[in-house]
Every structure is written in C-alpha cells, then in structure tokens.
Motif scaffolding. Structure first.
Motif, mmCIF file in Angstrom:
data_model
loop_
_atom_site.group_PDB
_atom_site.id
_atom_site.type_symbol
_atom_site.label_atom_id
_atom_site.label_comp_id
_atom_site.label_asym_id
_atom_site.label_seq_id
_atom_site.Cartn_x
_atom_site.Cartn_y
_atom_site.Cartn_z
ATOM 1 N N ASP A 1 -14.377 0.819 3.178
ATOM 2 C CA ASP A 1 -14.526 0.215 1.858
ATOM 3 C C ASP A 1 -15.053 1.308 0.938
ATOM 4 O OD1 ASP A 1 -15.441 -1.113 -0.418
ATOM 5 O OD2 ASP A 1 -15.884 -2.934 0.715
ATOM 6 N N VAL A 2 -14.266 1.678 -0.064
ATOM 7 C CA VAL A 2 -14.663 2.818 -0.903
ATOM 8 C C VAL A 2 -15.955 2.559 -1.686
ATOM 9 C CG1 VAL A 2 -12.334 3.780 -1.121
ATOM 10 C CG2 VAL A 2 -13.167 2.152 -2.850
ATOM 11 N N TYR B 1 -11.348 -3.529 -16.767
ATOM 12 C CA TYR B 1 -10.477 -2.682 -15.926
ATOM 13 C C TYR B 1 -10.228 -1.333 -16.601
ATOM 14 C CZ TYR B 1 -6.132 -1.237 -13.562
ATOM 15 O OH TYR B 1 -5.152 -0.542 -12.885
ATOM 16 N N LYS C 1 -11.152 2.752 -15.550
ATOM 17 C CA LYS C 1 -10.165 3.834 -15.461
ATOM 18 C C LYS C 1 -10.481 4.955 -16.455
ATOM 19 C CE LYS C 1 -7.533 2.092 -12.213
ATOM 20 N NZ LYS C 1 -7.444 2.766 -10.891
ATOM 21 N N SER D 1 -2.675 0.924 2.344
ATOM 22 C CA SER D 1 -2.016 -0.096 3.173
ATOM 23 C C SER D 1 -0.878 -0.776 2.431
ATOM 24 C CB SER D 1 -3.044 -1.137 3.616
ATOM 25 O OG SER D 1 -3.865 -1.523 2.541
ATOM 26 N N ARG D 2 -0.908 -0.748 1.105
ATOM 27 C CA ARG D 2 0.069 -1.504 0.309
ATOM 28 C C ARG D 2 0.391 -0.742 -0.970
ATOM 29 N NH1 ARG D 2 -2.356 -5.960 -1.903
ATOM 30 N NH2 ARG D 2 -4.482 -5.440 -1.271
ATOM 31 N N ALA E 1 -8.822 -1.325 3.201
ATOM 32 C CA ALA E 1 -10.061 -2.103 3.209
ATOM 33 C C ALA E 1 -9.983 -3.184 4.274
ATOM 34 C CB ALA E 1 -10.307 -2.710 1.838
ATOM 35 N N GLY E 2 -8.956 -4.037 4.207
ATOM 36 C CA GLY E 2 -8.875 -5.171 5.125
ATOM 37 C C GLY E 2 -7.552 -5.319 5.850
ATOM 38 N N ASN E 3 -6.479 -4.809 5.270
ATOM 39 C CA ASN E 3 -5.137 -5.062 5.821
ATOM 40 C C ASN E 3 -4.755 -4.056 6.894
ATOM 41 O OD1 ASN E 3 -3.878 -7.431 4.569
ATOM 42 N ND2 ASN E 3 -4.282 -6.330 2.664
ATOM 43 N N GLY F 1 -6.713 3.250 -0.218
ATOM 44 C CA GLY F 1 -5.923 2.064 -0.555
ATOM 45 C C GLY F 1 -4.454 2.267 -0.250
ATOM 46 N N SER G 1 -5.345 6.642 -12.389
ATOM 47 C CA SER G 1 -5.901 5.936 -13.546
ATOM 48 C C SER G 1 -4.928 4.828 -13.919
ATOM 49 C CB SER G 1 -6.134 6.924 -14.693
ATOM 50 O OG SER G 1 -6.606 6.247 -15.835
ATOM 51 N N LEU H 1 -0.742 -5.970 -7.125
ATOM 52 C CA LEU H 1 -1.783 -5.902 -8.163
ATOM 53 C C LEU H 1 -1.221 -6.297 -9.517
ATOM 54 C CD1 LEU H 1 -4.500 -3.257 -8.729
ATOM 55 C CD2 LEU H 1 -2.757 -3.504 -10.491
ATOM 56 N N ASN I 1 -6.758 6.214 -4.874
ATOM 57 C CA ASN I 1 -5.810 5.190 -5.337
ATOM 58 C C ASN I 1 -6.360 3.771 -5.232
ATOM 59 O OD1 ASN I 1 -2.883 4.048 -5.667
ATOM 60 N ND2 ASN I 1 -3.639 3.211 -3.734
ATOM 61 N N THR J 1 3.759 -1.356 -12.751
ATOM 62 C CA THR J 1 4.468 -0.926 -11.541
ATOM 63 C C THR J 1 4.552 -2.110 -10.593
ATOM 64 O OG1 THR J 1 3.446 1.243 -11.857
ATOM 65 C CG2 THR J 1 4.466 0.842 -9.710
ATOM 66 N N THR K 1 3.959 -3.989 -7.907
ATOM 67 C CA THR K 1 3.110 -4.144 -6.713
ATOM 68 C C THR K 1 2.394 -5.491 -6.833
ATOM 69 O OG1 THR K 1 1.096 -3.277 -7.717
ATOM 70 C CG2 THR K 1 2.583 -1.655 -6.749
ATOM 71 N N ILE L 1 1.228 1.143 -4.347
ATOM 72 C CA ILE L 1 1.376 2.542 -4.746
ATOM 73 C C ILE L 1 0.804 3.478 -3.682
ATOM 74 C CG2 ILE L 1 0.588 4.240 -6.446
ATOM 75 C CD1 ILE L 1 0.766 1.962 -8.571
HETATM 76 P P1 NAP Z 1 -2.294 -3.141 -4.619
HETATM 77 O O1 NAP Z 1 -0.847 -3.302 -4.279
HETATM 78 O O2 NAP Z 1 -3.115 -4.344 -4.905
HETATM 79 O O3 NAP Z 1 -2.990 -2.298 -3.429
HETATM 80 C C1 NAP Z 1 -4.368 -2.000 -3.534
HETATM 81 C C2 NAP Z 1 -4.787 -1.128 -2.369
HETATM 82 O O4 NAP Z 1 -6.183 -0.812 -2.556
HETATM 83 C C3 NAP Z 1 -4.664 -1.801 -1.022
HETATM 84 O O5 NAP Z 1 -4.243 -0.848 -0.073
HETATM 85 C C4 NAP Z 1 -6.093 -2.265 -0.742
HETATM 86 O O6 NAP Z 1 -6.405 -2.325 0.656
HETATM 87 C C5 NAP Z 1 -6.884 -1.143 -1.372
HETATM 88 N N1 NAP Z 1 -8.261 -1.521 -1.678
HETATM 89 C C6 NAP Z 1 -8.712 -2.524 -2.466
HETATM 90 N N2 NAP Z 1 -10.052 -2.553 -2.463
HETATM 91 C C7 NAP Z 1 -10.466 -1.546 -1.651
HETATM 92 C C8 NAP Z 1 -11.724 -1.062 -1.236
HETATM 93 N N3 NAP Z 1 -12.867 -1.629 -1.655
HETATM 94 N N4 NAP Z 1 -11.767 -0.014 -0.383
HETATM 95 C C9 NAP Z 1 -10.635 0.575 0.064
HETATM 96 N N5 NAP Z 1 -9.404 0.156 -0.306
HETATM 97 C C10 NAP Z 1 -9.326 -0.882 -1.140
HETATM 98 O O7 NAP Z 1 -2.466 -2.198 -5.897
HETATM 99 P P2 NAP Z 1 -1.499 -1.084 -6.553
HETATM 100 O O8 NAP Z 1 -0.769 -1.703 -7.666
HETATM 101 O O9 NAP Z 1 -0.761 -0.348 -5.516
HETATM 102 O O10 NAP Z 1 -2.610 -0.158 -7.230
HETATM 103 C C11 NAP Z 1 -2.968 1.112 -6.741
HETATM 104 C C12 NAP Z 1 -3.718 1.853 -7.828
HETATM 105 O O11 NAP Z 1 -2.854 2.035 -8.954
HETATM 106 C C13 NAP Z 1 -4.963 1.127 -8.357
HETATM 107 O O12 NAP Z 1 -5.996 2.052 -8.596
HETATM 108 C C14 NAP Z 1 -4.482 0.509 -9.650
HETATM 109 O O13 NAP Z 1 -5.546 0.312 -10.554
HETATM 110 C C15 NAP Z 1 -3.524 1.579 -10.128
HETATM 111 N N6 NAP Z 1 -2.516 1.129 -11.088
HETATM 112 C C16 NAP Z 1 -1.616 0.162 -10.761
HETATM 113 C C17 NAP Z 1 -0.679 -0.250 -11.701
HETATM 114 C C18 NAP Z 1 0.339 -1.325 -11.417
HETATM 115 O O14 NAP Z 1 0.979 -1.800 -12.355
HETATM 116 N N7 NAP Z 1 0.540 -1.725 -10.172
HETATM 117 C C19 NAP Z 1 -0.657 0.346 -12.969
HETATM 118 C C20 NAP Z 1 -1.581 1.337 -13.255
HETATM 119 C C21 NAP Z 1 -2.504 1.714 -12.311
HETATM 120 P P3 NAP Z 1 -6.161 -3.685 1.524
HETATM 121 O O15 NAP Z 1 -4.657 -3.822 1.651
HETATM 122 O O16 NAP Z 1 -6.803 -3.391 2.834
HETATM 123 O O17 NAP Z 1 -6.748 -4.796 0.724
#
Ligand code: NAP
Length: 246
Positions: free
Chosen positions: A64-65, A154, A158, A15-16, A38-40, A13, A140, A191, A91, A187, A189, A18
């Motif tokens: 796709d994980v 969710y 985790k 591409s975007r 996955a897609g981006n 994950g 996590s 998500l 991630n 954080t 992002t 964290i």
């Molecule tokens: P994000 O900006 O939505 O990015 C998600 C990433 O995961 C993207 O690169 C996406 O790829 C990839 N992804 C989604 N589904 C996938 C799949 N089936 N196979 C492979 N890759 C996949 O999310 P983020 O906020 O950076 O989150 C990263 C991690 O940190 C996650 O595990 C999230 O639960 C955790 N986290 C985030 C926060 C927060 O506040 N942001 C807090 C605690 C934990 P595509 O671009 O190709 O779709």
C-alpha cells in the motif's frame, strides 16, 4: 538467470488499467518489472504470468503506497529479485469526484494519502535508492490545467505530484537521473469509466479533437519513451498524453 544488463522498473498500481499497460510495455522493452498492487493479487499474478510467457521477467509485490514501511519493503523486493532499481513509475492512484462543497473529509484525505503521500513515499525511497542513470516517471493528470468542476481534491493531489517532480529533478543533479510527469487525459480504465453515465463518457471523450478516449497502451508508450534511451534528454517536464485536450 536474469541478465545484469536489464534495467529494473517498479510500477506502482500495476494490477490494472494504465499501470498494467505500463508494466507490460516496460517488460516488452526488456526491463525486469516489479508489478505492485494494493489488493488485486489475482490480476497482478496473471500479468506476471503473461509477461513471463512472452519471455519477460516480472514479480509481484503487494504494498500500500500510503505506508512508507511497505514502500521500503517493495524496493527491498526489487533489489533482492533483480539486483537494484533503475526506473520508478508512480502510477497508483484513486479519483473521487464531488464539488468542493460536497467533498467530505474522508474523500479528501483518501486521495491525498494515496495520490500525494503515496507518491512522496515512493519518490523518497527512489531518491535514496535508484541507481545512477535512472528514470522517475510520475503519473499526473490533465485535470491539472483543465480545472473542471468536481475535480478540486483530485487535481490538487496531482498538482502536488507535478511540483515534487520539478523539485526532485533539481535535487538529483549529479546522478544522471531524470524525473518527469506524464499527464493523461480521459483514458479507458476502471478509474475513469466506473460510475459515469454514457453521455458523460461521450462528452469527456470529445474534449480531445481526436474525439475519443485514450487507451492505457498509449499512456504506456509515453512512459516507455521517457524510461528508454530516446527519453534521455527530457527532464523536469510534464508530457500531456491527452490527444490535444489541453
Ligand atoms: P485504475 O484502473 O483504477 O487502477 C488503479 C491502480 O492503482 C490499481 O492497480 C490499484 O491496485 C492501484 N492502487 C490503488 N490504491 C493503491 C494503494 N494504496 N497502493 C498501491 N496501489 C494502489 O486506475 P487508472 O485509470 O489505471 O489510473 C492510473 C493512474 O493514472 C492514476 O494515478 C490516475 O490518477 C492516473 N490518471 C488516470 C486517468 C484516466 O482517465 N484513467 C487520467 C489521468 C490520470 P489494486 O488493483 O490492487 O486495487
């Protein structure tokens, strides 16, 4: 030519958000990085170009994980390009919020499939294929511990990831591989931000006594510590990178 001494990291994950910050940081630390997405594809390829421009080495790999065969091919791709795998950063993840009563089956299943089974798929592959001396870092979330309403499915995924972290730590005895989790708080992002009204964002930013959201680069710095030489003695831990939210 790639140097044989460079460590090789797979970041799922990446591409975007964290994951992209982690890939950027580990490349800056001198690792060869596989940028999974996955897609981006565009974002993933742009990140690889950015890393190469800074004299780093990276490749993209769509996988796709949720799919164990795709995960195996992703490891094949890292081995073919860089000669082996030393670091896995798990991630990739999604978050869908609803009260437990209002969570439908598809919402529950999709989070389990990506966050929990996806992590299982990559952990299984890594436990078979990581070179001795490697590092595994699972992302996590601080929602395990905060236990806010609407996070049941969710947070459960985790919590499962954290359980696997502790067990794999012990199963990898003798191979000098550490397994840790990093649990970010809110954080900035897609998500976290997508679909939230500003007042909800402000309220969640304020759960940290530092009164702000975390930045992806700050989570990446925590992962860098665990993946690098200074993190060698940290094993089987969850590091909360959340500005003191819990
Ligand atoms: P994000 O900006 O939505 O990015 C998600 C990433 O995961 C993207 O690169 C996406 O790829 C990839 N992804 C989604 N589904 C996938 C799949 N089936 N196979 C492979 N890759 C996949 O999310 P983020 O906020 O950076 O989150 C990263 C991690 O940190 C996650 O595990 C999230 O639960 C955790 N986290 C985030 C926060 C927060 O506040 N942001 C807090 C605690 C934990 P595509 O671009 O190709 O779709």
């Amino acid at each position: 030519m790639m140097s044989n001494e460079r460590k090789v990291a797979i970041v799922t994950g990446a591409s975007r958000g964290i994951g992209a910050a982690i890939a950027r940081r580990l490349a800056r630390d001198g690792m060869n990085v596989l940028v999974n997405f996955a897609g981006n594809v565009r974002e993933a390829e742009a990140l690889v170009r950015e890393i190469e421009k800074a004299d780093g080495h990276a490749i993209t790999a769509q996988a796709d994980v949720r799919d164990p065969a795709a995960v195996a091919r992703m490891f094949d791709a890292a081995e073919a390009a860089f000669g082996g795998v030393d670091v896995l950063v798990n991630n990739a993840g999604i978050m869908k919020l609803a009260t437990l009563a209002e969570t439908d089956d598809a919402t529950f299943d999709s989070q389990v499939a990506i966050n929990l089974k996806g992590s299982f798929n990559t952990l299984r592959e890594a436990s078979r294929r990581l070179r001795n001396g490697g590092r595994i870092i699972n992302i996590s979330s601080s929602v395990v511990g905060l236990y806010q309403p609407t996070y049941a499915a969710y947070a459960a995924t985790k919590a499962g990831v954290e359980a696997m972290t502790h067990i794999l730590t012990k199963e990898l005895r003798g191979r000098n591989i550490t397994v840790n989790a990093v649990a970010p708080g809110p954080t900035a992002t897609d998500l976290f931000l997508d679909g939230k009204p500003q007042e909800v964002i402000d309220r969640l930013a304020n759960i940290s006594p530092l009164e702000r959201l975390g930045q992806p680069a700050e989570i990446a710095a925590t992962v860098s510590f665990l993946a690098g030489p200074d993190g060698a003695w940290i094993n089987g831990q969850t590091l909360h990178a959340n500005g003191g939210a819990i």
